[in-house]
Design a protein around this motif. Structure first.
Motif, PDB file in Angstrom:
ATOM      1  N   THR A 231       0.848  -1.179   0.000  1.00  0.00           N
ATOM      2  CA  THR A 231       0.000   0.000   0.000  1.00  0.00           C
ATOM      3  C   THR A 231       0.889   1.236   0.000  1.00  0.00           C
ATOM      4  O   THR A 231       1.826   1.330   0.801  1.00  0.00           O
ATOM      5  CB  THR A 231      -0.925   0.019   1.229  1.00  0.00           C
ATOM      6  OG1 THR A 231      -1.682  -1.200   1.261  1.00  0.00           O
ATOM      7  CG2 THR A 231      -1.875   1.205   1.180  1.00  0.00           C
ATOM      8  N   THR A 232       0.622   2.155  -0.891  1.00  0.00           N
ATOM      9  CA  THR A 232       1.464   3.346  -1.009  1.00  0.00           C
ATOM     10  C   THR A 232       1.256   4.300   0.167  1.00  0.00           C
ATOM     11  O   THR A 232       0.302   4.168   0.938  1.00  0.00           O
ATOM     12  CB  THR A 232       1.166   4.095  -2.317  1.00  0.00           C
ATOM     13  OG1 THR A 232      -0.222   4.488  -2.318  1.00  0.00           O
ATOM     14  CG2 THR A 232       1.459   3.228  -3.519  1.00  0.00           C
ATOM     15  N   GLU A 233       2.148   5.272   0.280  1.00  0.00           N
ATOM     16  CA  GLU A 233       2.019   6.363   1.250  1.00  0.00           C
ATOM     17  C   GLU A 233       2.236   7.671   0.513  1.00  0.00           C
ATOM     18  O   GLU A 233       3.324   7.947   0.033  1.00  0.00           O
ATOM     19  CB  GLU A 233       3.031   6.218   2.396  1.00  0.00           C
ATOM     20  CG  GLU A 233       2.782   5.026   3.289  1.00  0.00           C
ATOM     21  CD  GLU A 233       3.736   4.991   4.470  1.00  0.00           C
ATOM     22  OE1 GLU A 233       4.408   6.023   4.742  1.00  0.00           O
ATOM     23  OE2 GLU A 233       3.846   3.936   5.114  1.00  0.00           O
ATOM     24  N   GLY A 234       1.182   8.456   0.397  1.00  0.00           N
ATOM     25  CA  GLY A 234       1.302   9.755  -0.253  1.00  0.00           C
ATOM     26  C   GLY A 234       1.473   9.678  -1.756  1.00  0.00           C
ATOM     27  O   GLY A 234       2.124  10.552  -2.354  1.00  0.00           O
ATOM     28  N   PHE A 235       0.878   8.681  -2.381  1.00  0.00           N
ATOM     29  CA  PHE A 235       0.992   8.569  -3.842  1.00  0.00           C
ATOM     30  C   PHE A 235       0.147   9.646  -4.519  1.00  0.00           C
ATOM     31  O   PHE A 235      -1.013   9.853  -4.173  1.00  0.00           O
ATOM     32  CB  PHE A 235       0.533   7.184  -4.293  1.00  0.00           C
ATOM     33  CG  PHE A 235       0.839   6.894  -5.736  1.00  0.00           C
ATOM     34  CD1 PHE A 235       2.080   6.412  -6.097  1.00  0.00           C
ATOM     35  CD2 PHE A 235      -0.110   7.114  -6.724  1.00  0.00           C
ATOM     36  CE1 PHE A 235       2.376   6.139  -7.434  1.00  0.00           C
ATOM     37  CE2 PHE A 235       0.174   6.848  -8.062  1.00  0.00           C
ATOM     38  CZ  PHE A 235       1.426   6.362  -8.411  1.00  0.00           C
ATOM     39  N   GLU A 236       0.741  10.321  -5.498  1.00  0.00           N
ATOM     40  CA  GLU A 236       0.061  11.423  -6.170  1.00  0.00           C
ATOM     41  C   GLU A 236      -0.269  11.049  -7.609  1.00  0.00           C
ATOM     42  O   GLU A 236       0.617  10.761  -8.412  1.00  0.00           O
ATOM     43  CB  GLU A 236       0.932  12.677  -6.134  1.00  0.00           C
ATOM     44  CG  GLU A 236       1.172  13.212  -4.727  1.00  0.00           C
ATOM     45  CD  GLU A 236       1.991  14.491  -4.722  1.00  0.00           C
ATOM     46  OE1 GLU A 236       2.382  14.937  -5.827  1.00  0.00           O
ATOM     47  OE2 GLU A 236       2.247  15.039  -3.641  1.00  0.00           O
ATOM     48  N   ALA A 237      -1.539  11.020  -7.899  1.00  0.00           N
ATOM     49  CA  ALA A 237      -2.015  10.807  -9.267  1.00  0.00           C
ATOM     50  C   ALA A 237      -3.411  11.385  -9.379  1.00  0.00           C
ATOM     51  O   ALA A 237      -4.186  11.363  -8.415  1.00  0.00           O
ATOM     52  CB  ALA A 237      -2.014   9.323  -9.619  1.00  0.00           C
ATOM     53  N   VAL A 238      -3.735  11.902 -10.549  1.00  0.00           N
ATOM     54  CA  VAL A 238      -5.050  12.497 -10.789  1.00  0.00           C
ATOM     55  C   VAL A 238      -5.618  11.887 -12.065  1.00  0.00           C
ATOM     56  O   VAL A 238      -4.882  11.285 -12.863  1.00  0.00           O
ATOM     57  CB  VAL A 238      -4.951  14.033 -10.927  1.00  0.00           C
ATOM     58  CG1 VAL A 238      -4.445  14.656  -9.631  1.00  0.00           C
ATOM     59  CG2 VAL A 238      -4.038  14.403 -12.098  1.00  0.00           C
ATOM     60  N   PRO A 239      -6.932  12.012 -12.270  1.00  0.00           N
ATOM     61  CA  PRO A 239      -7.515  11.494 -13.505  1.00  0.00           C
ATOM     62  C   PRO A 239      -6.777  12.006 -14.734  1.00  0.00           C
ATOM     63  O   PRO A 239      -6.439  13.195 -14.832  1.00  0.00           O
ATOM     64  CB  PRO A 239      -8.948  12.030 -13.447  1.00  0.00           C
ATOM     65  CG  PRO A 239      -9.244  12.105 -11.971  1.00  0.00           C
ATOM     66  CD  PRO A 239      -7.962  12.557 -11.346  1.00  0.00           C
ATOM     67  N   GLY A 240      -6.490  11.094 -15.644  1.00  0.00           N
ATOM     68  CA  GLY A 240      -5.720  11.426 -16.834  1.00  0.00           C
ATOM     69  C   GLY A 240      -4.273  10.992 -16.763  1.00  0.00           C
ATOM     70  O   GLY A 240      -3.577  10.931 -17.787  1.00  0.00           O
ATOM     71  N   ASP A 241      -3.768  10.687 -15.546  1.00  0.00           N
ATOM     72  CA  ASP A 241      -2.397  10.217 -15.386  1.00  0.00           C
ATOM     73  C   ASP A 241      -2.276   8.750 -15.790  1.00  0.00           C
ATOM     74  O   ASP A 241      -3.249   7.987 -15.762  1.00  0.00           O
ATOM     75  CB  ASP A 241      -1.936  10.359 -13.930  1.00  0.00           C
ATOM     76  CG  ASP A 241      -1.553  11.784 -13.573  1.00  0.00           C
ATOM     77  OD1 ASP A 241      -1.398  12.607 -14.496  1.00  0.00           O
ATOM     78  OD2 ASP A 241      -1.413  12.080 -12.369  1.00  0.00           O
TER      79      ASP A 241
END
Length: 401
Positions: free
Chosen positions: A151-161
């Motif tokens: 499980t990640t910690e602080g993973f950053e991704a938004v729709p379209g990535d």
């Protein structure tokens, strides 16, 4: 008849098990991304290898997929091989904007060789640190299936990535290897309610803590060398000469490996807690820059010999008992490390929890330091200055107050 029934039910049971629907869980849900690997590999999967001379293939049948790595031409053992898939189309990435929501990957695998590690990793098209959101997993047998998750910690991704979920094998050795994969699934989970990760995740190259944070410090009971060119010679008594002194030392260079063993019998039955640190002290260092990945470092590996050895009598011949060297020293490193160059300075090396546990349980008989590329690194032996610079293992055990 029964065999045919089991074969028909297997795909259904597989989905139920992997999604948690066969068990009572606090948050049962169907995985957002799920591949049961029943039939040919989906073209959305990619697979490749690099750094060394290994090749990879990824095939499927009606029960599982198989990663096949041929590293027989990679005698330097610096290869990596991975499978990867963009799982973003199956995920609702808007959920990651919630502070307690993270990516979770889970898979079930079976390895052809052990002990070996694999790693799980997430990245996007914006990722620059490819050691982030990565965990390793120790596979200690070749007979059982192992379920692992991260499980990640602080993973950053938004729709379209793009969100790549991948699994990799790294530096397993100069042989042919197989990793069977039963299924692969990815979810976005609420970390407040999801279950803990499975499979004892091992952090990759974690920070070195203060040594005072460890409750146990053990100096080596035996330290010596073997040489691939002289398998019948005992090298206890090796020394370095300088203007100042003749110092008992250990050298890692060419065909020379340094061997370290500890008397850990009093800890048998205890469980290691977290990763530990191996501390060694430099006597001298010679190396050059090659431009090749990781070359000019020292590789720390487990000694797989099935009996204890003594520095006074051990030779490569007695240690191996006629076995191939890759059966004596685990080809996959514990870690590769750059050596502190200043004479008298210490190099602190993280040793992961499964490796420490095997040392304490007596499943392995020490650690070996071997060269990775062109390097001559010499360390003070335990006989120097009454053991003041002995190789020392720092660790913690569970159950301590």
């Amino acid at each position: 008849m029964l065999k045919q029934l089991v074969s028909k039910l297997r795909p259904i049971l597989k989905i139920l098990i992997s999604t948690g629907l066969l068990f009572c869980t606090s948050q049962p849900s169907v995985a957002q991304f799920y591949d049961p690997f029943e039939g040919p590999i989906n073209d959305a999967w990619t697979y490749n290898s690099g750094d060394g001379a290994a090749t990879i293939d990824f095939t499927g049948n009606q029960e599982y997929a198989t990663i096949i790595v041929d590293a027989t031409d990679d005698q330097n053992n610096i290869w990596w091989a991975l499978i990867r898939r963009n799982v973003a189309p199956q995920l609702d990435l808007s959920l990651l904007s919630k502070p307690t929501h993270e990516l979770r990957v889970e898979t079930r695998i079976k390895a052809s060789h052990s002990p070996r590690r694999v790693n799980l990793h997430f990245n996007t098209q914006k990722t620059t640190d490819f050691h982030s959101h990565l965990m390793e997993y120790d596979i200690d047998d070749t007979t059982n299936w192992h379920t692992i998750s991260m499980t990640t910690e602080g993973f950053e991704a938004v729709p379209g990535d793009t969100v790549n979920a991948q699994m990799a094998l790294i530096d397993w050795g100069p042989d042919t290897y197989k990793l069977q994969v039963d299924y692969f699934k990815v979810d976005i989970v609420d970390t407040d309610t999801t279950r803990p990760d499975i499979g004892n995740p091992v952090p990759y190259n974690p920070p070195i803590p203060e040594l005072s944070s460890y409750n146990y410090q053990e100096k080596v009971s035996d330290d010596t060398m073997v040489d691939l060119r002289f398998p019948e010679i005992n090298f206890n008594g090796w020394y370095a000469i300088s203007r100042k002194e003749q110092a008992p030392t250990l050298t890692v260079s060419g065909g020379q490996f340094s061997l370290l063993r500890w008397d850990l019998e009093s800890y048998v039955g205890r469980n290691v807690e977290g990763y530990g640190v191996l501390e060694i002290t430099t006597q001298s260092l010679q190396r050059m820059e090659t431009g090749l990945p990781e070359f000019g470092q020292v590789r720390v590996v487990e000694i797989l010999a099935d009996k204890n050895w003594s520095e006074e009598t051990v030779t490569l011949k007695t240690l191996s008992g006629g076995k191939n060297i890759n059966k004596v020293f685990n080809p996959q490193m514990v870690i590769d490390v750059a050596i502190s160059p200043e004479p008298g300075s210490s190099t602190k090396i993280t040793i992961n929890e499964p490796v420490l546990q095997r040392l304490i349980d007596g499943e392995t008989t020490g650690l070996a330091l071997r060269p990775l590329g062109p390097i001559t690194a010499t360390f003070f032996a335990s006989e120097y200055e009454e053991g003041s610079y002995s190789a020392t293992l720092h660790f913690n055990l569970s159950g301590d107050d």
